[in-house]
Design an enzyme around this catalytic site. Structure first.
Site, short mmCIF file in Angstrom:
data_model
loop_
_atom_site.label_atom_id
_atom_site.label_comp_id
_atom_site.label_asym_id
_atom_site.label_seq_id
_atom_site.Cartn_x
_atom_site.Cartn_y
_atom_site.Cartn_z
N LYS A 85 0.83 -1.21 0.00
CA LYS A 85 0.00 0.00 0.00
C LYS A 85 0.87 1.26 0.00
O LYS A 85 0.60 2.20 -0.74
CB LYS A 85 -0.91 0.04 1.24
N ARG A 131 -9.25 0.69 9.55
CA ARG A 131 -8.88 -0.69 9.86
C ARG A 131 -9.99 -1.42 10.61
O ARG A 131 -9.83 -2.59 10.92
CB ARG A 131 -7.64 -0.70 10.73
N ARG A 172 13.45 -11.23 3.32
CA ARG A 172 14.08 -10.00 3.83
C ARG A 172 15.02 -10.32 4.99
O ARG A 172 16.09 -9.73 5.12
CB ARG A 172 13.01 -9.00 4.30
N ARG A 182 13.33 -5.05 9.30
CA ARG A 182 13.28 -4.08 10.39
C ARG A 182 13.10 -4.83 11.71
O ARG A 182 12.83 -6.03 11.71
CB ARG A 182 12.07 -3.15 10.23
N ARG A 224 -0.16 -9.63 13.13
CA ARG A 224 -0.83 -8.54 12.44
C ARG A 224 -1.83 -9.07 11.41
O ARG A 224 -2.87 -8.48 11.19
CB ARG A 224 0.20 -7.62 11.76
P1 AMP Z 1 1.08 0.13 9.57
O1 AMP Z 1 2.36 0.88 9.33
O2 AMP Z 1 -0.09 0.68 8.80
O3 AMP Z 1 1.21 -1.35 9.40
O4 AMP Z 1 0.71 0.36 11.11
C1 AMP Z 1 1.59 -0.03 12.15
C2 AMP Z 1 0.80 -0.19 13.46
O5 AMP Z 1 0.16 1.05 13.82
C3 AMP Z 1 -0.37 -1.19 13.39
O6 AMP Z 1 0.08 -2.51 13.62
C4 AMP Z 1 -1.27 -0.68 14.50
O7 AMP Z 1 -0.78 -1.03 15.78
C5 AMP Z 1 -1.13 0.83 14.37
N1 AMP Z 1 -2.13 1.39 13.42
C6 AMP Z 1 -1.88 1.91 12.19
N2 AMP Z 1 -3.02 2.33 11.60
C7 AMP Z 1 -4.02 2.07 12.49
C8 AMP Z 1 -5.42 2.24 12.46
N3 AMP Z 1 -6.05 2.78 11.39
N4 AMP Z 1 -6.14 1.84 13.54
C9 AMP Z 1 -5.53 1.31 14.62
N5 AMP Z 1 -4.22 1.10 14.72
C10 AMP Z 1 -3.45 1.48 13.66
#
Ligand code: AMP
Length: 191
Positions: A13, A88, A127, A134, A145
């Site tokens: 994304k 989400r 990776r 990371r 996740r």
């Molecule tokens: P991402 O970089 O989008 O994978 O987000 C990393 C982490 O941030 C996720 O695993 C969640 O813990 C938190 N996070 C990101 N976006 C959201 C969202 N829209 N709602 C709730 N938690 C979020």
């Protein structure tokens, strides 16, 4: 043009959002990036966010809805925005709808990047093998996740299917092909 890029962690994304920024002058709004900035600030809320994020759990709906509401109103979103990693949950999608309606804004399309979970796990293993992973990039963290994604985020898809906004592309295709498929969708979408 206001878009949502939808898909599990690791679907690409962020990569596609960056390309859309360059091509269309839209602004990428990534709640993950905003939350990581909050963590980096070292604030109390940031420390709490880190604990939740490290576990692969979701932050509270109200918090992320307010973060997005705040960003969408800023001038760099005037040409439109790409939501990356938001909504989400169904609650977040409802909150977004209410907020957009109150500002006279609309979504143009919700673009789902369809990917295969086994392939996402294989990418992580490669990776790690290449030393490019990371800290939070472990197979265990990704599994967690993905579980949260299946349970809390996938129910958002039928929500947008009902509105007629949902479009899907093959997220397993090479990056350029995914971009082309997205461009083809956008050429049919009105701002
Ligand atoms: P991402 O970089 O989008 O994978 O987000 C990393 C982490 O941030 C996720 O695993 C969640 O813990 C938190 N996070 C990101 N976006 C959201 C969202 N829209 N709602 C709730 N938690 C979020």
């Amino acid at each position: 043009m206001n878009l949502i890029l939808f898909g599990p962690p690791g679907a690409g994304k962020g990569t596609q959002a960056k390309r859309l920024e360059d091509r269309h002058g839209l602004k990428q709004l990534s709640t993950g990036d905003m939350l990581r900035a909050m963590v980096a600030s070292g604030s109390q809320l940031g420390q709490e966010a880190k604990r939740i994020m490290d576990q692969g759990l979701l932050m509270p709906d109200q918090l992320v809805i307010e973060m997005i509401a705040d960003r969408i109103g800023q001038s760099d979103c005037a040409k439109g925005f790409i939501l990356d990693g938001f909504p989400r949950t169904v609650k977040q999608a409802e909150g977004l709808d209410a907020m957009l309606a109150s500002r006279g804004l609309k979504l143009s399309a919700v673009i789902e990047l369809k990917v295969d979970e086994a392939a996402l796990l294989a990418r992580i293993h490669s990776r790690i093998a290449q030393g490019q992973a990371r800290g939070d990039d472990t197979p265990e963290a990704l599994q967690k996740r993905l579980k949260v994604y299946r349970e809390q985020t996938l129910p958002v898809l039928p929500y947008y299917e009902k509105t007629g906004l949902l479009r899907s592309v093959d997220g397993m295709a090479p990056i350029d092909n995914v971009s082309q498929a997205i461009e083809a969708i956008l050429s049919q979408v009105k701002g």
